[in-house]
Scaffold this motif. Structure first.
Motif, PDB file in Angstrom:
ATOM      1  N   LEU A  27       0.821  -1.216   0.000  1.00 26.81           N
ATOM      2  CA  LEU A  27       0.000   0.000   0.000  1.00 26.81           C
ATOM      3  C   LEU A  27       0.854   1.265   0.000  1.00 26.81           C
ATOM      4  O   LEU A  27       0.487   2.266  -0.634  1.00 26.81           O
ATOM      5  CB  LEU A  27      -0.934  -0.001   1.218  1.00 26.81           C
ATOM      6  CG  LEU A  27      -2.076  -1.005   1.164  1.00 26.81           C
ATOM      7  CD1 LEU A  27      -2.965  -0.857   2.392  1.00 26.81           C
ATOM      8  CD2 LEU A  27      -2.910  -0.815  -0.104  1.00 26.81           C
ATOM      9  N   ASP A  29       3.461   1.781  -1.510  1.00 24.82           N
ATOM     10  CA  ASP A  29       3.975   2.053  -2.853  1.00 24.82           C
ATOM     11  C   ASP A  29       2.985   2.864  -3.678  1.00 24.82           C
ATOM     12  O   ASP A  29       3.330   3.356  -4.755  1.00 24.82           O
ATOM     13  CB  ASP A  29       4.277   0.739  -3.586  1.00 24.82           C
ATOM     14  CG  ASP A  29       5.581   0.094  -3.109  1.00 24.82           C
ATOM     15  OD1 ASP A  29       6.424   0.811  -2.550  1.00 24.82           O
ATOM     16  OD2 ASP A  29       5.736  -1.123  -3.307  1.00 24.82           O
ATOM     17  N   LEU A  30       1.755   3.002  -3.185  1.00 27.91           N
ATOM     18  CA  LEU A  30       0.744   3.776  -3.899  1.00 27.91           C
ATOM     19  C   LEU A  30       0.875   5.256  -3.543  1.00 27.91           C
ATOM     20  O   LEU A  30       1.250   5.603  -2.418  1.00 27.91           O
ATOM     21  CB  LEU A  30      -0.653   3.285  -3.523  1.00 27.91           C
ATOM     22  CG  LEU A  30      -1.016   1.860  -3.937  1.00 27.91           C
ATOM     23  CD1 LEU A  30      -2.382   1.484  -3.367  1.00 27.91           C
ATOM     24  CD2 LEU A  30      -1.022   1.720  -5.448  1.00 27.91           C
ATOM     25  N   ARG A 170      -1.708  -8.029  -3.872  1.00 22.17           N
ATOM     26  CA  ARG A 170      -1.610  -6.676  -4.425  1.00 22.17           C
ATOM     27  C   ARG A 170      -2.904  -6.283  -5.129  1.00 22.17           C
ATOM     28  O   ARG A 170      -3.407  -5.163  -4.956  1.00 22.17           O
ATOM     29  CB  ARG A 170      -0.434  -6.593  -5.395  1.00 22.17           C
ATOM     30  CG  ARG A 170      -0.273  -5.197  -6.031  1.00 22.17           C
ATOM     31  CD  ARG A 170       0.854  -5.151  -7.045  1.00 22.17           C
ATOM     32  NE  ARG A 170       2.153  -5.255  -6.386  1.00 22.17           N
ATOM     33  CZ  ARG A 170       2.943  -6.318  -6.438  1.00 22.17           C
ATOM     34  NH1 ARG A 170       2.542  -7.404  -7.118  1.00 22.17           N
ATOM     35  NH2 ARG A 170       4.099  -6.319  -5.835  1.00 22.17           N
ATOM     36  N   HIS A 174      -5.209  -3.148  -3.951  1.00 19.83           N
ATOM     37  CA  HIS A 174      -5.415  -2.023  -4.867  1.00 19.83           C
ATOM     38  C   HIS A 174      -6.902  -1.802  -5.131  1.00 19.83           C
ATOM     39  O   HIS A 174      -7.379  -0.650  -5.152  1.00 19.83           O
ATOM     40  CB  HIS A 174      -4.680  -2.278  -6.180  1.00 19.83           C
ATOM     41  CG  HIS A 174      -3.202  -2.082  -6.094  1.00 19.83           C
ATOM     42  ND1 HIS A 174      -2.377  -2.048  -7.199  1.00 19.83           N
ATOM     43  CD2 HIS A 174      -2.379  -1.914  -5.022  1.00 19.83           C
ATOM     44  CE1 HIS A 174      -1.128  -1.860  -6.817  1.00 19.83           C
ATOM     45  NE2 HIS A 174      -1.107  -1.790  -5.499  1.00 19.83           N
ATOM     46  N   HIS A 178      -9.118   1.568  -4.100  1.00 17.27           N
ATOM     47  CA  HIS A 178      -9.945   2.262  -5.092  1.00 17.27           C
ATOM     48  C   HIS A 178     -11.389   2.373  -4.592  1.00 17.27           C
ATOM     49  O   HIS A 178     -12.020   3.424  -4.694  1.00 17.27           O
ATOM     50  CB  HIS A 178      -9.900   1.515  -6.422  1.00 17.27           C
ATOM     51  CG  HIS A 178     -10.766   2.108  -7.485  1.00 17.27           C
ATOM     52  ND1 HIS A 178     -10.467   3.285  -8.125  1.00 17.27           N
ATOM     53  CD2 HIS A 178     -11.951   1.692  -8.003  1.00 17.27           C
ATOM     54  CE1 HIS A 178     -11.415   3.568  -8.996  1.00 17.27           C
ATOM     55  NE2 HIS A 178     -12.329   2.628  -8.941  1.00 17.27           N
TER      56      HIS A 178
END
Length: 205
Positions: A27, A29-30, A170, A174, A178
Motif C-alpha cells: 500500500l 507504494d501507492l 496486491r 489495490h 480504489h
C-alpha cells in the motif's frame, strides 16, 4: 489516505503479522497512501466485563485502539482462524470498542486478510469476523485474501515465496483502496434521487 493496519493476534511469530507487514509495503507504494501497521499487543485489554466497565470505565488500550480507528480513512486487518471462527482477542476488542459512543467502526471501510496453516486459508473465519463489524455499521469489502499453508508460504526474509500469492494480495489491496477512496457511493446518488423525487412530488402546481 490514512490506512490503519493490524493483525488481531498476540503471538510474536504470527503468520498474520508477517502478512500484514507485506500488505503495508504494497500500500505504501501507492501515491498519497499512508499505511501503518500497529502491533495488537500495543492495545492491552481484559476480557469484556460489564462490571469492570461500570467500576473502572473503558480500558486505556481500548481507547488507544479506538483512536487509531477513528483517525483512519480505511482499515486492513489480517486475522487468523481459530477453530473455524473469529479469534477471541479480535472479538473481545470489537466488543470493547462497541461500548464507545459514537462507535469508532461506524462508517469505516474495512478489508479482511488472513493466513492459515490449513488448505482453507482462513476463509471460514471471514464470515464470523464480518458479522460483528457489519453489525457496528462498518463497510466490509466483499472480497478478501486468504493464504493457505502459511507455515510454508514465507521465505527467510518473511516475504511471500510464491509471486502469484503476492500478486493476488496486491490486486485485492489495490481494488480495496480504489473502493474505499470513492467520494460518492451509489447509495449517495440514490439518496439524491429520492430527495429529488420527493421535492418534485411536493412542489406546488
Amino acid at each position: 489516505m490514512k490506512v490503519f493496519m493490524f493483525a488481531p493476534v498476540l503471538r510474536s511469530g504470527s503468520y498474520n503479522k508477517k502478512l500484514i507487514r507485506i500488505a503495508r509495503d504494497i500500500l505504501n507504494d501507492l501515491p498519497d497512501i499512508q499505511a501503518s501497521v500497529h502491533e495488537f499487543n500495543e492495545f492491552p485489554m481484559p476480557v469484556y466485563d460489564g462490571d469492570l466497565e461500570d467500576q473502572q470505565g473503558i480500558p486505556q488500550g481500548v481507547l488507544d485502539l479506538a483512536k487509531k480507528i477513528t483517525e483512519a480513512d480505511a482499515i486492513v486487518i489480517s486475522t487468523p482462524e481459530y477453530n473455524g471462527g473469529i479469534p477471541g482477542p479480535f472479538k473481545n476488542a470489537i466488543d470493547w470498542v462497541s461500548r464507545l459512543h459514537p462507535v469508532p467502526l461506524e462508517g469505516k471501510q474495512v478489508c479482511l486478510l488472513g493466513a492459515s496453516q490449513s488448505y482453507f486459508a482462513g476463509v471460514r473465519n471471514f464470515t464470523h469476523s464480518q458479522a460483528p463489524l457489519v453489525r457496528l455499521r462498518a463497510f466490509v469489502y466483499p472480497d478478501y485474501f486468504g493464504l493457505a499453508f502459511a507455515h510454508k508460504a514465507f521465505d527467510e526474509k518473511d516475504q511471500l515465496k510464491d509471486p502469484q500469492d503476492k500478486e493476488r494480495l496486491r490486486t485485492i489491496l489495490h481494488q480495496f483502496i480504489h473502493y474505499a477512496s470513492r467520494k460518492e457511493t451509489p447509495f449517495d446518488r440514490l439518496a439524491e434521487f429520492f430527495d429529488e423525487q420527493k421535492n418534485q412530488f411536493h412542489s406546488p402546481h
